[in-house]
Design a protein around this motif. Structure first.
Motif, PDB file in Angstrom:
ATOM      1  N   TYR A 142      -1.889  -1.468  -8.905  1.00  0.00           N
ATOM      2  CA  TYR A 142      -3.085  -1.316  -8.715  1.00  0.00           C
ATOM      3  C   TYR A 142      -4.076  -1.256  -9.808  1.00  0.00           C
ATOM      4  O   TYR A 142      -5.021  -2.078  -9.772  1.00  0.00           O
ATOM      5  CB  TYR A 142      -3.121   0.079  -7.829  1.00  0.00           C
ATOM      6  N   ARG A 164       2.560   1.601   3.366  1.00  0.00           N
ATOM      7  CA  ARG A 164       3.565   0.647   3.675  1.00  0.00           C
ATOM      8  C   ARG A 164       4.899   0.864   2.896  1.00  0.00           C
ATOM      9  O   ARG A 164       5.918   0.814   3.256  1.00  0.00           O
ATOM     10  CB  ARG A 164       3.104  -0.649   3.292  1.00  0.00           C
ATOM     11  N   THR A 196       0.673  -1.337   0.091  1.00  0.00           N
ATOM     12  CA  THR A 196      -0.070   0.161   0.070  1.00  0.00           C
ATOM     13  C   THR A 196       0.899   1.031   0.053  1.00  0.00           C
ATOM     14  O   THR A 196       1.921   1.084   0.396  1.00  0.00           O
ATOM     15  CB  THR A 196      -0.788  -0.146   1.300  1.00  0.00           C
TER      16      THR A 196
END
Length: 497
Positions: A213, A41, A38
């Protein structure tokens, strides 16, 4: 007085004993940080590397190469361009001692696994740093490098105060320095600042995240794209069990096209809209791919297809990439001399002779446009410049004609034949010209003050000149010259045999 290394420690006369016989380096624990990555992260991983702990960043960068085929290809292109160069060794100077050291190094150099070693060291392009540990052996005459092993950058800790990378282990979590001659350390500085932030994949990490993504969302979209919507309707008085069965039937229609429901319930099927949904994912992925290519190769035209562009523009971008190739090759050459050849010289000839270590030299040559170069030289020769034959042969790679070898006779055609025709035509004109001839005419032109003065001088020189005949002769000569030029152009372009 002892000779000191870059960290102020005395350079030993023998290889380090700590790893002389073994390269038992621990493999880092795999955390697979790319799984479920993410933005939060990723930012945390990068900050951790800024503080000197490379473990998660190194593993993330390694996974990025494994998961992204384009990124892997771009980095391989950059690495193999350097490895594929012709390398040679040059002595440190022209002295006899430097030549003796060069001969000893050459005896070992060409037996090393150079391609594998270079590939390991060039992983610094992605990571910012690459360390290859070495062990040595004594063959009775020389200390030779025996084995090389790439150290995973996740095992390294950066100590900013000393500008040094240390090897961390379970027993030594704070890290221990590599002994002199125990490892080759190669750094790649894509930007100024901390070496932990210098790798190319620092710039690519965010692009990788958003690209994947988009790829994940595209896969989800593709799974349901075109399927009709199923809407189940139940009576408000229906019980919990009946509603549950209706939901199962609606879901089963998507996979099995079959279901069992109560006669008091209803399922409505709506046709899915045929919109342009996939385009946004494709455009985002294309954008990320172009930016990755720009970051790694310095250009995009030789790494993409279907996006337009021209051959001429690609050649310009090739020259930009050539600059990167030269920089990568020079940096690797410096690393090999400092990390491999200088320790070899120190262990076999003494630390006081470090400066006699030879230089690895990569031969990076830009491809020459021989056709354009030949046209330039032909023009210079026509202007009277004399060109040495030996230099021309070397420039164009044409070997000298050996004894007894047959030579191809060049057919006089095109520009050469046309110019010869015009020269002969000029000679015929001079023959037809009336006396006193060309020298007197040129002298009159040079001495004339203006056009009127020139006219009077010409009438004096040629009182009985037949102007009509001379005009016809000149007109015919110009026409023949033009036709000769056109024929020469057709012959040189291959339109006329």
């Amino acid at each position: 007085m002892p000779i000191l290394d870059q960290y102020g420690n005395p350079i030993p006369q023998e290889p380090p004993k700590a790893i002389r016989g073994s390269l038992a380096l621990e493999s880092p624990y795999r955390a697979y940080p790319a799984r479920g990555l993410t933005p939060e992260r990723l930012a945390r991983i990068l900050r951790q590397a800024d503080e000197g702990d490379l473990a998660l960043q190194a593993e993330l960068f390694e996974e990025m190469e494994e998961r992204d085929a384009l990124l892997f290809s771009l980095l391989q292109t950059r690495k193999l361009a350097v490895i594929g160069l012709d390398w040679r060794l040059e002595p440190a100077d022209e002295g006899r001692e430097a030549r003796r050291v060069l001969r000893a190094v050459e005896e070992v150099w060409w037996n090393l696994p150079l391609e594998d070693l270079m590939l390991d060291l060039l992983s610094a392009l992605a990571q910012g740093v690459s360390v290859v540990a070495m062990s040595w052996e004594w063959d009775g005459l020389l200390w030779r490098p025996k084995a090389f092993r790439w150290v995973h950058p996740g095992s390294l800790i950066y100590r900013e105060a000393e500008d040094r990378f240390l090897l961390a282990s379970r027993d030594q979590p704070q890290g221990v320095p590599f002994p002199y001659g125990g490892a080759i350390e190669h750094r790649y500085n894509a930007r100024s600042g901390l070496p932990t932030r210098a790798g190319l994949l620092r710039s690519v990490a965010w692009l990788y995240l958003f690209k994947h993504y988009a790829l994940k969302d595209w896969m989800v979209f593709a799974e349901v794209y075109g399927q009709p919507y199923r809407i189940g309707r139940y009576d408000p008085a229906a019980g919990e069990e009946e509603r549950r069965r209706l939901e199962e039937a609606v879901r089963a229609l998507g996979a099995d096209a079959a279901g069992v429901i109560s006669k008091d319930t209803e399922i409505e099927i709506l046709e899915a809209a045929k919109g342009q949904g996939p385009d946004v994912y494709e455009r985002l992925i294309r954008l990320a791919n172009r930016e990755m290519a720009q970051a790694v190769l310095g250009q995009t035209l030789t790494s993409s297809e279907g996006d337009g562009g021209s051959y001429a523009l690609a050649k310009v971008h090739d020259r930009v990439r050539l600059d990167l190739l030269r920089a990568d090759a020079r940096a690797l050459a410096t690393t090999l001399r400092e990390g491999l050849l200088k320790p070899f010289v120190a262990f076999n000839f003494g630390p006081e002779r470090l400066d006699l270590a030879p230089y690895p030299v990569p031969e990076v040559e830009e491809e020459k446009d021989l056709e354009s170069r030949a046209r330039v030289l032909q023009t210079l020769q026509a202007m009277g410049l004399r060109l040495p034959e030996a230099w021309l042969r070397e420039e164009f790679g044409v070997p000298p004609l050996g004894e007894g070898q047959a030579a191809l006779e060049r057919r006089r055609r095109g520009l050469v034949a046309g110019q010869a025709f015009v020269d002969r035509l000029g000679d015929r004109l001079l023959e037809k010209a009336p006396t006193p001839g060309l020298p007197a005419l040129l002298r009159a032109i040079e001495e004339a003050a203006d056009y009127e003065d020139l006219r009077r001088r010409l009438l004096t020189l040629f009182p009985e000149i037949p102007f009509g005949e001379l005009a016809e002769l000149l007109d015919a000569a110009l026409t023949l010259s033009e036709l000769a030029g056109r024929l020469a152009q057709r012959q040189d372009s291959g339109l006329d045999g």
